[in-house]
Design a protein around this motif. Structure first.
Motif, PDB file in Angstrom:
ATOM      1  N   LYS A  62       7.451  18.497   6.653  1.00  0.00           N
ATOM      2  CA  LYS A  62       7.219  18.824   8.071  1.00  0.00           C
ATOM      3  C   LYS A  62       5.747  18.644   8.435  1.00  0.00           C
ATOM      4  CE  LYS A  62       8.496  20.676  12.073  1.00  0.00           C
ATOM      5  NZ  LYS A  62       9.431  20.000  13.007  1.00  0.00           N
ATOM      6  N   LYS A  63       4.860  19.005   7.520  1.00  0.00           N
ATOM      7  CA  LYS A  63       3.420  18.948   7.802  1.00  0.00           C
ATOM      8  C   LYS A  63       2.848  17.538   7.694  1.00  0.00           C
ATOM      9  CE  LYS A  63       0.615  22.013   6.153  1.00  0.00           C
ATOM     10  NZ  LYS A  63      -0.121  22.898   5.203  1.00  0.00           N
ATOM     11  N   TYR A  64       3.325  16.770   6.727  1.00  0.00           N
ATOM     12  CA  TYR A  64       2.639  15.534   6.371  1.00  0.00           C
ATOM     13  C   TYR A  64       3.392  14.242   6.690  1.00  0.00           C
ATOM     14  CZ  TYR A  64      -0.009  18.937   3.592  1.00  0.00           C
ATOM     15  OH  TYR A  64      -0.740  20.022   3.186  1.00  0.00           O
ATOM     16  N   SER A  65       4.681  14.315   6.920  1.00  0.00           N
ATOM     17  CA  SER A  65       5.450  13.085   7.130  1.00  0.00           C
ATOM     18  C   SER A  65       5.674  12.801   8.610  1.00  0.00           C
ATOM     19  CB  SER A  65       6.803  13.174   6.416  1.00  0.00           C
ATOM     20  OG  SER A  65       7.567  12.007   6.642  1.00  0.00           O
ATOM     21  N   ASP A  66       5.478  11.548   8.982  1.00  0.00           N
ATOM     22  CA  ASP A  66       5.779  11.111  10.349  1.00  0.00           C
ATOM     23  C   ASP A  66       7.251  10.743  10.498  1.00  0.00           C
ATOM     24  OD1 ASP A  66       3.153  11.432  11.190  1.00  0.00           O
ATOM     25  OD2 ASP A  66       2.592   9.374  10.635  1.00  0.00           O
ATOM     26  N   TYR A  67       7.964  10.745   9.374  1.00  0.00           N
ATOM     27  CA  TYR A  67       9.378  10.364   9.382  1.00  0.00           C
ATOM     28  C   TYR A  67      10.177  11.453   8.654  1.00  0.00           C
ATOM     29  CZ  TYR A  67       7.138   5.923  10.473  1.00  0.00           C
ATOM     30  OH  TYR A  67       6.357   4.947  11.043  1.00  0.00           O
ATOM     31  N   LYS A  86      -3.184   8.066   7.575  1.00  0.00           N
ATOM     32  CA  LYS A  86      -3.525   9.349   6.955  1.00  0.00           C
ATOM     33  C   LYS A  86      -2.644   9.632   5.741  1.00  0.00           C
ATOM     34  CE  LYS A  86      -4.807  14.067   8.185  1.00  0.00           C
ATOM     35  NZ  LYS A  86      -4.892  15.076   9.256  1.00  0.00           N
ATOM     36  N   TYR A  87      -3.266   9.957   4.641  1.00  0.00           N
ATOM     37  CA  TYR A  87      -2.661  10.316   3.364  1.00  0.00           C
ATOM     38  C   TYR A  87      -2.104   9.121   2.587  1.00  0.00           C
ATOM     39  CZ  TYR A  87      -2.755  14.970   5.515  1.00  0.00           C
ATOM     40  OH  TYR A  87      -3.144  16.115   6.155  1.00  0.00           O
ATOM     41  N   PHE A  88      -1.995   7.933   3.217  1.00  0.00           N
ATOM     42  CA  PHE A  88      -1.363   6.812   2.510  1.00  0.00           C
ATOM     43  C   PHE A  88      -2.092   6.453   1.230  1.00  0.00           C
ATOM     44  CE2 PHE A  88      -1.548   2.284   1.469  1.00  0.00           C
ATOM     45  CZ  PHE A  88      -0.227   2.093   1.078  1.00  0.00           C
ATOM     46  N   ASP A  89      -3.394   6.232   1.312  1.00  0.00           N
ATOM     47  CA  ASP A  89      -4.149   5.774   0.151  1.00  0.00           C
ATOM     48  C   ASP A  89      -4.017   6.748  -1.012  1.00  0.00           C
ATOM     49  OD1 ASP A  89      -6.017   3.742  -0.883  1.00  0.00           O
ATOM     50  OD2 ASP A  89      -7.416   5.419  -1.025  1.00  0.00           O
ATOM     51  N   LEU A  90      -4.116   8.027  -0.728  1.00  0.00           N
ATOM     52  CA  LEU A  90      -3.995   9.052  -1.764  1.00  0.00           C
ATOM     53  C   LEU A  90      -2.593   9.057  -2.371  1.00  0.00           C
ATOM     54  CD1 LEU A  90      -5.037  11.536  -3.316  1.00  0.00           C
ATOM     55  CD2 LEU A  90      -4.345  12.930  -1.363  1.00  0.00           C
ATOM     56  N   LEU A  91      -1.577   9.063  -1.527  1.00  0.00           N
ATOM     57  CA  LEU A  91      -0.196   9.095  -2.013  1.00  0.00           C
ATOM     58  C   LEU A  91       0.145   7.848  -2.821  1.00  0.00           C
ATOM     59  CD1 LEU A  91       1.569  10.461   1.206  1.00  0.00           C
ATOM     60  CD2 LEU A  91       1.165  11.720  -0.919  1.00  0.00           C
ATOM     61  N   LEU A 110       5.586   9.169   0.701  1.00  0.00           N
ATOM     62  CA  LEU A 110       5.037   7.813   0.659  1.00  0.00           C
ATOM     63  C   LEU A 110       6.020   6.746   1.121  1.00  0.00           C
ATOM     64  CD1 LEU A 110       2.779   5.824  -0.218  1.00  0.00           C
ATOM     65  CD2 LEU A 110       3.845   5.825  -2.501  1.00  0.00           C
ATOM     66  N   TYR A 111       7.240   6.748   0.574  1.00  0.00           N
ATOM     67  CA  TYR A 111       8.167   5.646   0.832  1.00  0.00           C
ATOM     68  C   TYR A 111       8.436   5.410   2.327  1.00  0.00           C
ATOM     69  CZ  TYR A 111       9.265   5.023  -4.145  1.00  0.00           C
ATOM     70  OH  TYR A 111       9.195   4.747  -5.488  1.00  0.00           O
ATOM     71  N   PRO A 112       8.662   6.453   3.126  1.00  0.00           N
ATOM     72  CA  PRO A 112       8.895   6.195   4.557  1.00  0.00           C
ATOM     73  C   PRO A 112       7.716   5.528   5.269  1.00  0.00           C
ATOM     74  CG  PRO A 112       9.705   8.368   3.973  1.00  0.00           C
ATOM     75  CD  PRO A 112       8.903   7.873   2.791  1.00  0.00           C
ATOM     76  N   VAL A 161       4.459  -3.257  -5.160  1.00  0.00           N
ATOM     77  CA  VAL A 161       4.231  -4.632  -4.690  1.00  0.00           C
ATOM     78  C   VAL A 161       4.175  -4.681  -3.164  1.00  0.00           C
ATOM     79  CG1 VAL A 161       5.207  -6.955  -4.582  1.00  0.00           C
ATOM     80  CG2 VAL A 161       5.274  -5.669  -6.732  1.00  0.00           C
ATOM     81  N   LEU A 162       5.120  -4.006  -2.498  1.00  0.00           N
ATOM     82  CA  LEU A 162       5.157  -4.005  -1.033  1.00  0.00           C
ATOM     83  C   LEU A 162       3.917  -3.330  -0.448  1.00  0.00           C
ATOM     84  CD1 LEU A 162       8.912  -3.165  -0.295  1.00  0.00           C
ATOM     85  CD2 LEU A 162       7.737  -5.340   0.054  1.00  0.00           C
ATOM     86  N   PHE A 163       3.583  -2.155  -0.986  1.00  0.00           N
ATOM     87  CA  PHE A 163       2.421  -1.438  -0.463  1.00  0.00           C
ATOM     88  C   PHE A 163       1.115  -2.181  -0.774  1.00  0.00           C
ATOM     89  CE2 PHE A 163       5.108   2.564  -0.559  1.00  0.00           C
ATOM     90  CZ  PHE A 163       5.164   2.672   0.821  1.00  0.00           C
ATOM     91  N   ALA A 164       1.067  -2.856  -1.921  1.00  0.00           N
ATOM     92  CA  ALA A 164      -0.123  -3.647  -2.249  1.00  0.00           C
ATOM     93  C   ALA A 164      -0.274  -4.815  -1.270  1.00  0.00           C
ATOM     94  CB  ALA A 164      -0.029  -4.169  -3.682  1.00  0.00           C
ATOM     95  N   PHE A 165       0.850  -5.426  -0.918  1.00  0.00           N
ATOM     96  CA  PHE A 165       0.831  -6.549   0.024  1.00  0.00           C
ATOM     97  C   PHE A 165       0.346  -6.103   1.398  1.00  0.00           C
ATOM     98  CE2 PHE A 165       2.866  -9.362   3.138  1.00  0.00           C
ATOM     99  CZ  PHE A 165       2.443 -10.606   2.675  1.00  0.00           C
ATOM    100  N   PHE A 166       0.764  -4.893   1.808  1.00  0.00           N
ATOM    101  CA  PHE A 166       0.392  -4.380   3.129  1.00  0.00           C
ATOM    102  C   PHE A 166      -0.773  -3.388   3.062  1.00  0.00           C
ATOM    103  CE2 PHE A 166       4.968  -5.399   3.833  1.00  0.00           C
ATOM    104  CZ  PHE A 166       4.808  -6.329   4.851  1.00  0.00           C
TER     105      PHE A 166
END
Length: 332
Positions: A88-93, A244-249, A285-287, A231-236
């Motif tokens: 609830k606090k950290y996810s946009d999805y 926010k929080y993506f790089d850390l996660l 992370l995945y969403p 692989v997907l996250f490395a590409f993007f």
């Protein structure tokens, strides 16, 4: 959300003998030592929550069975609530994160590895403190995690790597090196003499030899999908790194894979459970993959997460042969 927490906690916390660890926990809660001194003199040490929680409920209940059920329910309530509050606090999805959680980690953490489940939930709540380098709050939360599971020491590894600002390219390199160590069966624990430093490590390895435990399957479905997401996250990465929080996660996610490969030649209990402990970040992370797509193409991200969640759910219920048919003292 409160209704969802209550339902999921009741479903997991009132289960009976359906998982592999249930009897171990049941006996520990039922036959807990009367004094802390006796508890500390156990042949195999275990975290203090196993001692304090049953004795806490003995204040309110005279019936041993009620005490045991209360402890199980408390673990489930803590495990579920911490993760859903973090979502609830950290996810946009929110919906996608809940689906990701309920398709696998809910079953594994809240219905099997319940101590690790609570520790992982509290760790998920520490993401903001870790991101903002609020060390006092972060270490306070990790201390709570450690109270529930000693493997929470692994939570310090992302903090260390974040502290030294290790560049993203070195995470990719470490994944490659750890994969090679798994392929060539290099036992990192014995190489670094960790079996001599930590008695529990040596105990697990001896038990593995005695039971002739099967080798860890480094190409299991969850690991392969985790690598696909890398692989997907490395590409993007350039597009997502400022989210926010993506790089850390993302970095914690890679650390979980690195540990899995490095520990895969030692014992399944180390490699698999260390991976699962840190993989709790996947539900946040995945969403985020949706943010990599143009709004008109985000259906691709939804499809990817839904498909993975459905396959996970099918695997854990129908293929893995981990659970017996569901039974509950509350719902039945």
């Amino acid at each position: 959300m409160v209704i969802l927490i209550i339902f999921l906690a009741l479903f997991a916390g009132t289960r009976l003998d359906i998982d592999q660890d249930y009897h171990m926990y049941y006996k520990n809660f039922l036959y807990i030592e009367d004094s802390l001194k006796d508890f500390n003199n156990r042949e195999i040490s275990i975290e203090y929550n196993i001692f304090f929680l049953p004795h806490f409920f003995e204040i309110f209940f005279n019936n041993n069975l009620t005490v045991v059920r209360s402890v199980f329910l408390t673990f489930a309530l803590l495990g579920v609530s911490t993760k859903l509050i973090a979502i609830k606090k950290y996810s946009d999805y929110f919906f996608l994160s809940v689906i990701s959680y309920m398709s696998y980690l809910y079953f594994m953490m809240e219905m099997t590895t319940i101590r690790a489940g609570v520790a992982a939930g509290f760790y998920l709540l520490s993401i903001k403190a870790l991101e903002e380098k609020n060390n006092k709050v972060f270490f306070a939360i990790v201390a709570v995690c450690f109270f529930f599971h000693s493997s929470s020491i692994l939570f310090l590894l992302p903090w260390i790597l974040n502290k030294i600002r290790l560049q993203i390219k070195y995470y990719y390199l470490l994944i490659f090196i750890s994969f090679l160590s798994a392929v060539f069966k290099i036992n990192v624990l014995t190489l670094l003499l960790l079996d001599r430093i930590f008695p529990r490590v040596d105990t697990y390895m001896k038990v593995m030899e005695w039971q002739k435990e099967d080798e860890t399957n480094i190409f299991n479905f969850r690991t392969l999908f985790a690598l696909l997401m890398v692989v997907l996250f490395a590409f993007f990465y350039k597009k997502l790194k400022d989210v926010k929080y993506f790089d850390l996660l993302f970095k914690i996610h890679m650390v979980s894979i690195i540990l899995f490969f490095f520990l895969s030649t030692s014992a399944q209990v180390f490699s698999t459970r260390s991976f699962e402990l840190l993989s709790v970040v996947q539900i946040l992370l995945y969403p985020m993959i949706l943010k990599a797509f143009h709004p008109k193409l985000r259906i691709l991200g939804w499809t990817l997460i839904f498909a993975f969640s459905l396959i996970q759910l099918y695997y854990i219920i129908s293929v893995a042969d981990i659970y017996k048919p569901y039974k509950s003292w509350f719902f039945n």
